[in-house]
Structure formats: structure tokens, C-alpha cells
Design a protein around this motif. Structure first.
Motif, PDB file in Angstrom:
ATOM      1  N   TYR A 168      10.758   2.063  -4.488  1.00 47.51           N
ATOM      2  CA  TYR A 168       9.477   2.117  -3.801  1.00 47.51           C
ATOM      3  C   TYR A 168       8.629   0.882  -4.106  1.00 47.51           C
ATOM      4  O   TYR A 168       8.859   0.184  -5.093  1.00 47.51           O
ATOM      5  CB  TYR A 168       8.720   3.380  -4.213  1.00 47.51           C
ATOM      6  CG  TYR A 168       9.394   4.646  -3.750  1.00 47.51           C
ATOM      7  CD1 TYR A 168       9.246   5.098  -2.445  1.00 47.51           C
ATOM      8  CD2 TYR A 168      10.203   5.384  -4.614  1.00 47.51           C
ATOM      9  CE1 TYR A 168       9.872   6.254  -2.009  1.00 47.51           C
ATOM     10  CE2 TYR A 168      10.835   6.545  -4.190  1.00 47.51           C
ATOM     11  CZ  TYR A 168      10.669   6.971  -2.888  1.00 47.51           C
ATOM     12  OH  TYR A 168      11.296   8.103  -2.459  1.00 47.51           O
ATOM     13  N   LYS A 169       7.659   0.651  -3.243  1.00 47.00           N
ATOM     14  CA  LYS A 169       6.775  -0.493  -3.418  1.00 47.00           C
ATOM     15  C   LYS A 169       5.428  -0.082  -4.003  1.00 47.00           C
ATOM     16  O   LYS A 169       4.891   0.972  -3.667  1.00 47.00           O
ATOM     17  CB  LYS A 169       6.550  -1.201  -2.078  1.00 47.00           C
ATOM     18  CG  LYS A 169       7.668  -2.144  -1.686  1.00 47.00           C
ATOM     19  CD  LYS A 169       7.259  -3.024  -0.519  1.00 47.00           C
ATOM     20  CE  LYS A 169       8.290  -4.122  -0.268  1.00 47.00           C
ATOM     21  NZ  LYS A 169       7.863  -5.038   0.810  1.00 47.00           N
ATOM     22  N   ILE A 196       0.751   3.807 -14.123  1.00 48.86           N
ATOM     23  CA  ILE A 196      -0.140   3.529 -12.993  1.00 48.86           C
ATOM     24  C   ILE A 196       0.663   2.979 -11.815  1.00 48.86           C
ATOM     25  O   ILE A 196       0.517   3.426 -10.671  1.00 48.86           O
ATOM     26  CB  ILE A 196      -1.245   2.541 -13.413  1.00 48.86           C
ATOM     27  CG1 ILE A 196      -2.195   3.203 -14.419  1.00 48.86           C
ATOM     28  CG2 ILE A 196      -2.029   2.053 -12.189  1.00 48.86           C
ATOM     29  CD1 ILE A 196      -3.129   2.228 -15.102  1.00 48.86           C
ATOM     30  N   CYS A 197       1.528   2.004 -12.086  1.00 54.00           N
ATOM     31  CA  CYS A 197       2.329   1.402 -11.010  1.00 54.00           C
ATOM     32  C   CYS A 197       3.259   2.421 -10.365  1.00 54.00           C
ATOM     33  O   CYS A 197       3.406   2.452  -9.133  1.00 54.00           O
ATOM     34  CB  CYS A 197       3.138   0.232 -11.558  1.00 54.00           C
ATOM     35  SG  CYS A 197       2.148  -1.214 -11.984  1.00 54.00           S
ATOM     36  N   HIS A 198       3.887   3.259 -11.174  1.00 59.23           N
ATOM     37  CA  HIS A 198       4.827   4.244 -10.633  1.00 59.23           C
ATOM     38  C   HIS A 198       4.102   5.243  -9.744  1.00 59.23           C
ATOM     39  O   HIS A 198       4.587   5.598  -8.661  1.00 59.23           O
ATOM     40  CB  HIS A 198       5.522   4.980 -11.785  1.00 59.23           C
ATOM     41  CG  HIS A 198       6.848   5.562 -11.417  1.00 59.23           C
ATOM     42  ND1 HIS A 198       6.987   6.553 -10.470  1.00 59.23           N
ATOM     43  CD2 HIS A 198       8.106   5.284 -11.864  1.00 59.23           C
ATOM     44  CE1 HIS A 198       8.257   6.869 -10.351  1.00 59.23           C
ATOM     45  NE2 HIS A 198       8.962   6.114 -11.173  1.00 59.23           N
ATOM     46  N   LEU A 199       2.932   5.695 -10.156  1.00 58.07           N
ATOM     47  CA  LEU A 199       2.203   6.683  -9.367  1.00 58.07           C
ATOM     48  C   LEU A 199       1.626   6.061  -8.092  1.00 58.07           C
ATOM     49  O   LEU A 199       1.553   6.729  -7.058  1.00 58.07           O
ATOM     50  CB  LEU A 199       1.096   7.316 -10.213  1.00 58.07           C
ATOM     51  CG  LEU A 199       1.579   8.048 -11.481  1.00 58.07           C
ATOM     52  CD1 LEU A 199       0.412   8.755 -12.177  1.00 58.07           C
ATOM     53  CD2 LEU A 199       2.698   9.040 -11.159  1.00 58.07           C
ATOM     54  N   ILE A 200       1.246   4.800  -8.156  1.00 56.94           N
ATOM     55  CA  ILE A 200       0.804   4.107  -6.938  1.00 56.94           C
ATOM     56  C   ILE A 200       1.971   3.987  -5.965  1.00 56.94           C
ATOM     57  O   ILE A 200       1.817   4.162  -4.747  1.00 56.94           O
ATOM     58  CB  ILE A 200       0.236   2.714  -7.274  1.00 56.94           C
ATOM     59  CG1 ILE A 200      -1.113   2.852  -7.993  1.00 56.94           C
ATOM     60  CG2 ILE A 200       0.057   1.873  -5.995  1.00 56.94           C
ATOM     61  CD1 ILE A 200      -1.693   1.534  -8.468  1.00 56.94           C
ATOM     62  N   TYR A 233       8.208  -4.551  -5.347  1.00 61.48           N
ATOM     63  CA  TYR A 233       9.072  -3.423  -5.656  1.00 61.48           C
ATOM     64  C   TYR A 233       8.853  -2.956  -7.095  1.00 61.48           C
ATOM     65  O   TYR A 233       8.762  -3.761  -8.029  1.00 61.48           O
ATOM     66  CB  TYR A 233      10.539  -3.780  -5.430  1.00 61.48           C
ATOM     67  CG  TYR A 233      10.916  -3.810  -3.973  1.00 61.48           C
ATOM     68  CD1 TYR A 233      11.074  -2.623  -3.257  1.00 61.48           C
ATOM     69  CD2 TYR A 233      11.096  -5.020  -3.301  1.00 61.48           C
ATOM     70  CE1 TYR A 233      11.414  -2.643  -1.913  1.00 61.48           C
ATOM     71  CE2 TYR A 233      11.435  -5.046  -1.955  1.00 61.48           C
ATOM     72  CZ  TYR A 233      11.584  -3.851  -1.272  1.00 61.48           C
ATOM     73  OH  TYR A 233      11.909  -3.876   0.066  1.00 61.48           O
ATOM     74  N   LEU A 234       8.794  -1.645  -7.256  1.00 61.50           N
ATOM     75  CA  LEU A 234       8.500  -1.019  -8.542  1.00 61.50           C
ATOM     76  C   LEU A 234       9.492  -1.428  -9.629  1.00 61.50           C
ATOM     77  O   LEU A 234       9.115  -1.576 -10.798  1.00 61.50           O
ATOM     78  CB  LEU A 234       8.502   0.502  -8.381  1.00 61.50           C
ATOM     79  CG  LEU A 234       8.275   1.343  -9.635  1.00 61.50           C
ATOM     80  CD1 LEU A 234       6.892   1.103 -10.216  1.00 61.50           C
ATOM     81  CD2 LEU A 234       8.466   2.833  -9.309  1.00 61.50           C
ATOM     82  N   SER A 235      10.756  -1.610  -9.262  1.00 64.40           N
ATOM     83  CA  SER A 235      11.784  -1.905 -10.266  1.00 64.40           C
ATOM     84  C   SER A 235      11.452  -3.155 -11.087  1.00 64.40           C
ATOM     85  O   SER A 235      11.844  -3.259 -12.253  1.00 64.40           O
ATOM     86  CB  SER A 235      13.149  -2.075  -9.606  1.00 64.40           C
ATOM     87  OG  SER A 235      13.108  -3.097  -8.628  1.00 64.40           O
ATOM     88  N   ASN A 236      10.731  -4.101 -10.487  1.00 68.05           N
ATOM     89  CA  ASN A 236      10.355  -5.308 -11.224  1.00 68.05           C
ATOM     90  C   ASN A 236       9.526  -4.966 -12.450  1.00 68.05           C
ATOM     91  O   ASN A 236       9.801  -5.417 -13.558  1.00 68.05           O
ATOM     92  CB  ASN A 236       9.564  -6.257 -10.320  1.00 68.05           C
ATOM     93  CG  ASN A 236      10.412  -6.889  -9.245  1.00 68.05           C
ATOM     94  OD1 ASN A 236      11.174  -7.812  -9.502  1.00 68.05           O
ATOM     95  ND2 ASN A 236      10.294  -6.379  -8.030  1.00 68.05           N
ATOM     96  N   VAL A 237       8.508  -4.154 -12.259  1.00 70.73           N
ATOM     97  CA  VAL A 237       7.616  -3.772 -13.352  1.00 70.73           C
ATOM     98  C   VAL A 237       8.339  -2.912 -14.383  1.00 70.73           C
ATOM     99  O   VAL A 237       8.168  -3.078 -15.593  1.00 70.73           O
ATOM    100  CB  VAL A 237       6.374  -3.027 -12.806  1.00 70.73           C
ATOM    101  CG1 VAL A 237       5.643  -2.287 -13.920  1.00 70.73           C
ATOM    102  CG2 VAL A 237       5.433  -4.005 -12.121  1.00 70.73           C
ATOM    103  N   MET A 238       9.168  -1.981 -13.911  1.00 69.51           N
ATOM    104  CA  MET A 238       9.843  -1.065 -14.829  1.00 69.51           C
ATOM    105  C   MET A 238      10.839  -1.801 -15.723  1.00 69.51           C
ATOM    106  O   MET A 238      11.214  -1.314 -16.788  1.00 69.51           O
ATOM    107  CB  MET A 238      10.548   0.045 -14.049  1.00 69.51           C
ATOM    108  CG  MET A 238       9.619   0.876 -13.172  1.00 69.51           C
ATOM    109  SD  MET A 238       8.174   1.540 -14.032  1.00 69.51           S
ATOM    110  CE  MET A 238       8.932   2.778 -15.083  1.00 69.51           C
TER     111      MET A 238
END
Length: 231
Positions: free
Chosen positions: A7-8, A32-36, A126-131
Motif C-alpha cells: 500500500y501507499k 503512523i505510516c502503516h495506518l495512513i 510505498y509503505l515497504s520502503n519505510v518498514m
């Protein structure tokens, strides 16, 4: 095997550039990023939602220490920030509950203009970058540089972002005890982490005004593919 959807995360740019009095932990930023990223494109209002800790994909020695995460997440309610463009203050959540590995949450209504139905002037990645990242400095730097990703994609070459060292310190909540030489070392670590773990990489140069260093010039470059990251 079916590929997991990545997800983005989409935020209005003024929210990305918002300055807080508090330094968020890595896990707080990832939450925060995941929930957004779980906000649907057609949502018109914030609803109360549920998510299990195991769905967040945190990589931490305390993954199953529910008390550890409860203390860290609930502390977000004690870390308000100023609403961009106003004199008002808010928290990320108007409701947050954590029990037995399940998070119940609702974003604060004051954030609707900055998270819902974004048509322009926003940052998306993309969320995976932050995770994949391990430090809060790397996550915040990645977000700041992702703002010029659109420019990079349109020109198919490079994107640029310049900011003063003072602004970079404020946005990342770098301790006052850090000298500019310490900031330089920090930037080199962040540069390496982002290059190895995300779909972005950058070069940078610290520029002087007179004798002291005054600003940082960032140049975004196309990155090689990193396992587990969507492009």
C-alpha cells in the motif's frame, strides 16, 4: 504464490514538513505510516479501525512484548503537533487503544484535509520502503526526499531538494549537542541505509555561507532494485 499488496502512504506536503516538539521513535513512525497506508482512496471521514500488531511487520526484538508496544504507541497521545497553517494543535489520533496485540484507532478529524481526498501538493510512497528502515532519521529523511520524487520521475534523471541545516535539524529533532560534523556523519549513515533498503538513493553536499556550513543540497538518483520493495 500471490504477491502481497504494497500500500501507499499519502500525506499532504505541509504535513510532511510539519515540525514537532517531540522526537518520534522508529516504531511510532512506522505505526503512523502503516495506518495512513490503510486509508482507502474513497474515504470521506475517519472511522474507528482495528489492526493486529502482527500485521504491521515490525522487525524488533520486542515484537511480541505487548507492554513494550503499548507504552510506545499510547505515548503518541502525549506528543501533539501544530496543525499546518493554523495556530491550533492536535494529536495523530482522537482515539487509540491497545490490548493483547490489537490496536483500535481513529485519526483526529483535524487531519482530514491532510490525509483524505488528496488531489495535489502531496507526497506518496510505498509503505515497504519505510518498514525496511531501521532509524527514525532515515524514515524522516526518506519522506522529505520523496517529496521531489515526482520531479525525478518526470525528468527521468534527478530530483533536487535544498534546505538549511537548521531546518533539517528541526524536522528530524536532531539534538542541539550535535555539531555540524555530527550531522555530516548522521547523513552518511542515513544515505547508506536508504540506498540499501528503499527504492530511493541520494547524494548530498553541505554548503557554506561564509565560514560555517549553512545548507544541505540533496540530489535524488534512480536506485537499483531492493528485495521486498515496490517500485
Amino acid at each position: 504464490m500471490k504477491k502481497e499488496v504494497d500500500y501507499k502512504v499519502s500525506k499532504h506536503n505541509s504535513l510532511v514538513n510539519a515540525k514537532s516538539k517531540y522526537q518520534y521513535s522508529v516504531n511510532q513512525l512506522k505505526l503512523i505510516c502503516h495506518l495512513i497506508a490503510n486509508i482507502k482512496p474513497d474515504e470521506q471521514d475517519f472511522e474507528t479501525k482495528y489492526i493486529a500488531l502482527k500485521e504491521l511487520g515490525f522487525v524488533d526484538e520486542n515484537n511480541y512484548n505487548y507492554t513494550y508496544f503499548k507504552d510506545e504507541f499510547v505515548r503518541l497521545l502525549e506528543m501533539p503537533f501544530q496543525i499546518p497553517g493554523t495556530k491550533g494543535w492536535t494529536n495523530w489520533f482522537s482515539y487509540l487503544e491497545y490490548e493483547n496485540g490489537v490496536i483500535i484507532y481513529r485519526f483526529d478529524p483535524a487531519l482530514k484535509p491532510f490525509l483524505l481526498n488528496l488531489k495535489g501538493n502531496f507526497t506518496s510512497y510505498y509503505l515497504s520502503n519505510v518498514m525496511n528502515l531501521k532509524s527514525n532519521y532515515a524514515i524522516l529523511t526518506f519522506e522529505l526526499l520523496s517529496q521531489v520524487r515526482k520531479q525525478q520521475e518526470e525528468e527521468n534523471l534527478q530530483g533536487y531538494r535544498n534546505m538549511t541545516i537548521k531546518e533539517y535539524r528541526e524536522l528530524l529533532k536532531i539534538p542541539d549537542s550535535y555539531l555540524n560534523a555530527d550531522v555530516l556523519r548522521l547523513l552518511k549513515k542515513v544515505q547508506k541505509e536508504i540506498r540499501e533498503r528503499t527504492n530511493l538513493q541520494f547524494n548530498f553536499a553541505m554548503k557554506k555561507m561564509g565560514k560555517p556550513f549553512h545548507s544541505i543540497n540533496f540530489v535524488l538518483l534512480n536506485n537499483k532494485k531492493v528485495a521486498g520493495v515496490t517500485y
